[in-house]
Design an enzyme around this catalytic site. Structure first.
Site, PDB file in Angstrom:
ATOM      1  N   LYS A  52       0.965  -1.340   0.013  1.00 32.00           N
ATOM      2  CA  LYS A  52       0.021   0.010   0.012  1.00 32.00           C
ATOM      3  C   LYS A  52       0.872   1.300  -0.152  1.00 32.00           C
ATOM      4  O   LYS A  52       0.589   2.411  -0.801  1.00 32.00           O
ATOM      5  CB  LYS A  52      -1.021  -0.055   1.155  1.00 32.00           C
ATOM      6  CG  LYS A  52      -2.116  -1.097   1.250  1.00 32.00           C
ATOM      7  CD  LYS A  52      -2.888  -1.356   2.249  1.00 32.00           C
ATOM      8  CE  LYS A  52      -3.754  -2.708   2.081  1.00 32.00           C
ATOM      9  NZ  LYS A  52      -4.302  -2.972   3.521  1.00 32.00           N
ATOM     10  N   GLN A  96      -4.173  -1.948   9.688  1.00 38.57           N
ATOM     11  CA  GLN A  96      -3.820  -3.144   9.269  1.00 38.57           C
ATOM     12  C   GLN A  96      -4.348  -4.435  10.049  1.00 38.57           C
ATOM     13  O   GLN A  96      -4.038  -4.428  11.284  1.00 38.57           O
ATOM     14  CB  GLN A  96      -2.456  -3.395   8.915  1.00 38.57           C
ATOM     15  CG  GLN A  96      -2.359  -4.638   7.948  1.00 38.57           C
ATOM     16  CD  GLN A  96      -2.916  -4.484   6.447  1.00 38.57           C
ATOM     17  OE1 GLN A  96      -2.941  -3.495   5.942  1.00 38.57           O
ATOM     18  NE2 GLN A  96      -3.413  -5.671   6.171  1.00 38.57           N
ATOM     19  N   ASP A 119     -11.023   2.627   4.707  1.00 40.74           N
ATOM     20  CA  ASP A 119     -11.037   1.387   4.176  1.00 40.74           C
ATOM     21  C   ASP A 119     -12.721   1.026   4.453  1.00 40.74           C
ATOM     22  O   ASP A 119     -13.008  -0.174   4.153  1.00 40.74           O
ATOM     23  CB  ASP A 119     -10.249   0.653   5.556  1.00 40.74           C
ATOM     24  CG  ASP A 119      -9.486  -0.186   5.342  1.00 40.74           C
ATOM     25  OD1 ASP A 119      -9.192  -0.586   3.976  1.00 40.74           O
ATOM     26  OD2 ASP A 119      -8.403  -0.600   5.862  1.00 40.74           O
TER      27      ASP A 119
END
Ligand code: NAP
Length: 291
Positions: A52, A96, A119
């Protein structure tokens, strides 16, 4: 059989975003900024988060990786989240997953400012998704929808069977596929570990999204000719012939399905790169809203 090439499509998207970023910089604006928090040392998580960061660098985004010890307390992590929520030069951030087991994942995800939740995991953004209001869509399902759109796969009126009901993949993709949008308008069957006679359902499916995390679970005898197959699964299996020491498997028996499917996503190079592209799209969207 045609490959739904997530790697190429995500590169196309990155190139499109890079052009927009170059325009922003030319006009004297600051670059969009994405941050990621990684707690602990999990190898797979580190690989995902690094890709990412690399993607951000490639398209001209600013990126920040915050690495925290697996032993930090929940309060310390919440403090870190609070700092990012209040950073005026940050457009979005992700935590994450999975987090080490001593964290209450819901509590942590709920602490993220919904306006920076690129997200798309915050309950407020999930609610907006369900109500078909503009919001950050969760990155993996969003990537799948974008892939279907760019390959002009007809979904309206089709029967879509989703295998797996996680909050990050199975549940949201079932909602997106059923919404009155294009792609969308599918008739959706959401299946899980308690589903009886799964094969009877998959044999009726025009589109199958497989997200359960079991290598080569979906086999050729479980699908009909012409099915569209989206393989979300990623399982690492030790393989000393590989430089990395492991081989990646999807949830689909690719060779068997390739003979029957009209379209199929490979692993790697299918849904994975599209997940990253979606995160970048959400970050750019956040930047535009904030500026
Ligand atoms: P998860 O949270 O572990 O959920 C797995 C789901 O599969 C559960 O709903 C479970 O049912 C269901 N399931 C398990 N065994 C089943 C069976 N025999 N038949 C039908 N359903 C069954 O998984 P996840 O987080 O969604 O991840 C799934 C896979 O996708 C993993 O390999 C993960 O690494 C991968 N992934 C890839 C990406 C990407 O970008 N490519 C992104 C996210 C995840 P119950 O609810 O009844 O337990």
């Amino acid at each position: 059989m045609k490959i739904l090439d997530g790697k190429k499509t995500s590169n196309d998207i990155k190139n499109e975003i890079a052009i927009e970023v170059a325009e922003i910089l030319k006009k004297g604006g600051r670059p969009p900024h994405l941050a990621a928090i990684l707690v602990g040392e999990d190898g797979a998580s580190l690989t995902y988060v690094n890709s990412k960061v690399k993607a951000c660098q490639r398209i001209g985004f600013e990126s920040t990786l915050i690495r925290l010890s697996k032993d930090i307390s929940e309060d310390e992590l919440l403090e870190e989240i609070d700092k990012l929520n209040n950073d005026p030069d940050l457009d979005g951030f992700i935590i994450q997953l999975p987090l080490p087991s001593h964290f209450n994942e819901n509590k942590i995800l709920n602490a993220v400012d919904p306006n920076k939740d690129v997200d798309g995991f915050h309950p407020s953004n999930v609610g907006k998704m369900v109500l078909n209001q503009p919001t950050f869509l969760p990155a993996t399902p969003m990537g799948i929808m974008e892939l279907l759109k760019r390959y002009q796969i007809e979904t309206s009126g089709k029967h879509c069977v989703v295998i797996g009901r996680s909050h990050i993949v199975g549940s949201p993709i079932s909602i997106l596929m059923a919404r009155n949008t294009n792609p969308g308008n599918a008739t959706v069957t959401l299946t899980h570990s308690r589903t009886k006679n799964l094969k009877e359902l998959t044999l009726q499916a025009d589109i199958i999204v497989v997200a359960l995390g079991k290598a080569e679970f979906l086999t050729g005898d479980m699908v009909k000719e012409g099915v569209v197959v989206i393989d979300v699964g990623i399982t690492r299996v030790a393989d000393q012939s590989k430089k990395s020491g492991f081989k990646l498997y999807g949830d689909v028996h690719f060779d068997e399905l390739a003979e029957k499917a009209s379209y199929i996503t490979p692993v790697p190079g299918g849904v994975g790169p599209m997940t990253i592209a979606s995160l970048l799209m959400n970050t750019l969207q956040s930047y535009k809203t904030r500026n």
